[in-house]
Design a protein around this motif. Structure first.
Motif, short mmCIF file in Angstrom:
data_model
loop_
_atom_site.label_atom_id
_atom_site.label_comp_id
_atom_site.label_asym_id
_atom_site.label_seq_id
_atom_site.Cartn_x
_atom_site.Cartn_y
_atom_site.Cartn_z
N ALA A 36 0.84 -1.20 0.00
CA ALA A 36 0.00 0.00 0.00
C ALA A 36 0.88 1.26 0.00
O ALA A 36 0.62 2.22 -0.73
CB ALA A 36 -0.92 -0.01 1.22
N ARG A 37 1.93 1.24 0.80
CA ARG A 37 2.83 2.40 0.86
C ARG A 37 3.55 2.62 -0.47
O ARG A 37 3.69 3.73 -0.96
CB ARG A 37 3.86 2.21 1.98
CG ARG A 37 3.76 3.29 3.05
CD ARG A 37 4.87 3.15 4.08
NE ARG A 37 4.78 1.88 4.79
CZ ARG A 37 5.84 1.18 5.22
NH1 ARG A 37 7.07 1.61 4.98
NH2 ARG A 37 5.68 0.05 5.88
N ALA A 38 4.01 1.51 -1.07
CA ALA A 38 4.73 1.62 -2.35
C ALA A 38 3.80 2.15 -3.44
O ALA A 38 4.21 2.97 -4.27
CB ALA A 38 5.31 0.26 -2.74
N LEU A 39 2.55 1.68 -3.43
CA LEU A 39 1.58 2.15 -4.42
C LEU A 39 1.31 3.64 -4.24
O LEU A 39 1.21 4.41 -5.20
CB LEU A 39 0.27 1.37 -4.30
CG LEU A 39 0.26 0.01 -5.00
CD1 LEU A 39 -0.95 -0.80 -4.55
CD2 LEU A 39 0.25 0.20 -6.51
N ASP A 40 1.22 4.04 -3.01
CA ASP A 40 0.98 5.44 -2.69
C ASP A 40 2.15 6.30 -3.20
O ASP A 40 1.95 7.37 -3.78
CB ASP A 40 0.81 5.58 -1.18
CG ASP A 40 0.38 6.97 -0.80
OD1 ASP A 40 -0.51 7.50 -1.49
OD2 ASP A 40 0.92 7.52 0.17
N MET A 41 3.34 5.78 -3.00
CA MET A 41 4.56 6.50 -3.39
C MET A 41 4.59 6.80 -4.88
O MET A 41 5.03 7.86 -5.30
CB MET A 41 5.76 5.64 -2.99
CG MET A 41 7.11 6.21 -3.25
SD MET A 41 8.33 5.11 -2.51
CE MET A 41 8.18 3.67 -3.55
N VAL A 42 4.13 5.86 -5.68
CA VAL A 42 4.14 6.09 -7.13
C VAL A 42 2.75 6.50 -7.64
O VAL A 42 2.48 6.48 -8.84
CB VAL A 42 4.64 4.84 -7.91
CG1 VAL A 42 6.09 4.56 -7.58
CG2 VAL A 42 3.77 3.62 -7.64
N GLN A 43 1.87 6.86 -6.72
CA GLN A 43 0.54 7.40 -7.02
C GLN A 43 -0.29 6.45 -7.89
O GLN A 43 -0.88 6.86 -8.89
CB GLN A 43 0.67 8.76 -7.69
CG GLN A 43 1.22 9.80 -6.72
CD GLN A 43 1.77 11.02 -7.42
OE1 GLN A 43 1.46 11.27 -8.57
NE2 GLN A 43 2.57 11.79 -6.72
N LEU A 44 -0.30 5.17 -7.49
CA LEU A 44 -1.08 4.19 -8.25
C LEU A 44 -2.01 3.38 -7.35
O LEU A 44 -2.40 2.28 -7.70
CB LEU A 44 -0.13 3.24 -8.99
CG LEU A 44 0.56 3.79 -10.23
CD1 LEU A 44 1.51 2.76 -10.82
CD2 LEU A 44 -0.45 4.23 -11.28
N SER A 45 -2.36 3.94 -6.20
CA SER A 45 -3.18 3.18 -5.24
C SER A 45 -4.47 2.67 -5.88
O SER A 45 -4.92 1.56 -5.58
CB SER A 45 -3.50 4.05 -4.03
OG SER A 45 -2.31 4.43 -3.40
N ALA A 46 -5.03 3.45 -6.78
CA ALA A 46 -6.31 3.07 -7.39
C ALA A 46 -6.16 1.93 -8.40
O ALA A 46 -7.16 1.36 -8.83
CB ALA A 46 -6.93 4.28 -8.08
#
Ligand code: ADP
Ligand code: MG
Length: 356
Positions: free
Chosen positions: A117-127
């Protein structure tokens, strides 16, 4: 000593009778962003592959934090790797792709969930967590690859032309994003590119590679302002070259007799002696034009061959009497008519002596 993260120690790589990396030494400090910049075939990828453990040096050692790693397989070197082709697993979702390196390392499920979740957030791809790679754009896929390389918090991240497949706008955005991640996380990054402007934009230091050797290493400013060789001067940015002979040396400057007539004072990066033939390198934007026919001070007399408005600057081509120099003037400068007699002026420090 302790702040050196990576050391290439006398590294050579031969493929049969072809020497691809030639007795190369390079230290990379902890937290530094270092680019390996060079033309195609200069050995950049081979060097990176030896650091990652996908290739074995013919000679020499690779050390990480002072320890030789040559006997270690890739997965035990604690390095995240991003290639030009994203190399994502097509049958896994984005989240599963990013989770993969953590599963390989035996991290528990709860922690994997948090870290992904943190890594996805970092590259702005959480969705995009549940999508397949094929349902993403090229830029998004490359950001997934980046997240996958960073998720296990490796001590080093290696990138081989990771932005090469992206269009210009996205590439420039990703350059800034990666740079920001580097600053925020204090990552040590070794970044391979053949794109000089990319290297200038992103790096703390640039190592310019040519035929398996480092031609020059330095900050972007050093590499651009004080090229040591013709190769570096021509590969990074645009430059004007002039032939001359050293007349005298005083400190970090030399008086040069130009082959086409006249004298200039030029800045030295290395040692030269009176009588030696040298090349001068002068960047187009470091030259100013004045009306006149007599070169006084640090200048060359010439005629304008052409003057073109390019939107953000004026590009003036001088004729052969000034070695066909290109001059890049501020867009607000006056236009010069073809045939106009001019004096092209530059500071000694902007006129660099390079060995012939
Ligand atoms: P770069 O990444 O700077 O373009 P490479 O490191 O990929 O350069 O390649 C450097 C040279 O080594 C090239 O001449 C290439 O053809 C050669 N080379 C690379 N890998 C191999 C290999 N596995 N076998 C033989 N030659 C190779
Ligand atoms: Mg390559």
């Amino acid at each position: 000593m302790t702040d050196i993260r990576i050391r290439f120690d006398g590294i050579s790589k031969w493929y049969g009778s072809l020497c691809v990396v030639d007795n190369l030494d390079l230290d990379i400090a902890k937290g530094q962003f270092v680019s390996l910049l060079g033309p195609s075939g200069s050995g950049k990828t081979t060097l990176l592959m030896m650091l990652a453990g996908f290739e074995t040096p013919t000679k020499g050692r690779v050390l990480v934090d002072g320890e030789p790693v040559d006997h270690l397989p890739t997965y035990r070197r604690d390095m995240g790797v991003v290639f030009q082709s994203y190399a994502l697993f097509p049958h896994m979702s984005v989240g599963e792709n990013i989770a993969f390196p953590l599963q390989m390392r035996g991290v528990g499920a709860a922690e994997i969930g948090e870290r992904v979740a943190r890594a996805l957030d970092m590259v702005q791809l959480s969705a995009m967590r549940d999508r397949r790679p094929s349902q993403l754009s090229g830029g998004q896929q490359q950001r997934v690859a980046l997240a996958r390389a960073l998720v296990f918090e490796p001590r080093v991240v290696l990138m081989d032309e990771p932005l090469g497949a992206l269009d210009k706008q996205l590439r420039e955005q990703m350059q800034l994003d990666i740079r920001a991640l580097h600053n925020r996380l204090g990552l040590t990054i070794v970044f391979v590119t053949h794109d000089q402007s990319e290297a200038l934009t992103m790096s703390d230091r640039i190592a310019v590679l040519n035929k398996g050797k480092i031609e020059q290493i330095g900050t972007p400013r050093e590499i651009y302002d004080e090229p040591h060789t013709r190769f570096v001067a021509e590969f990074i940015g645009e430059t004007n070259l002039a032939e001359g002979t050293v007349e005298s040396v005083a400190g970090a400057e030399a008086r040069i007799a130009l082959k086409r007539g006249g004298h200039v004072i030029a800045g030295l990066s290395g040692k030269v002696a009176a009588g030696q033939d040298v090349l001068l390198s002068i960047r187009p934007e470091r030259i100013e034009l004045k009306d006149g026919t007599v070169a006084t001070g640090n200048s060359i007399a010439a005629r304008v061959a052409d003057c073109v408005y390019q939107g953000d600057h004026l590009r003036v081509q001088l004729d052969g009497s000034a070695h066909g120099f290109i001059v890049r003037l501020d867009r607000k400068s006056r236009e010069w008519q073809p045939g106009a007699e001019v004096v092209a002026e530059f500071r000694p420090a902007d006129c660099r002596v390079i060995a012939p």
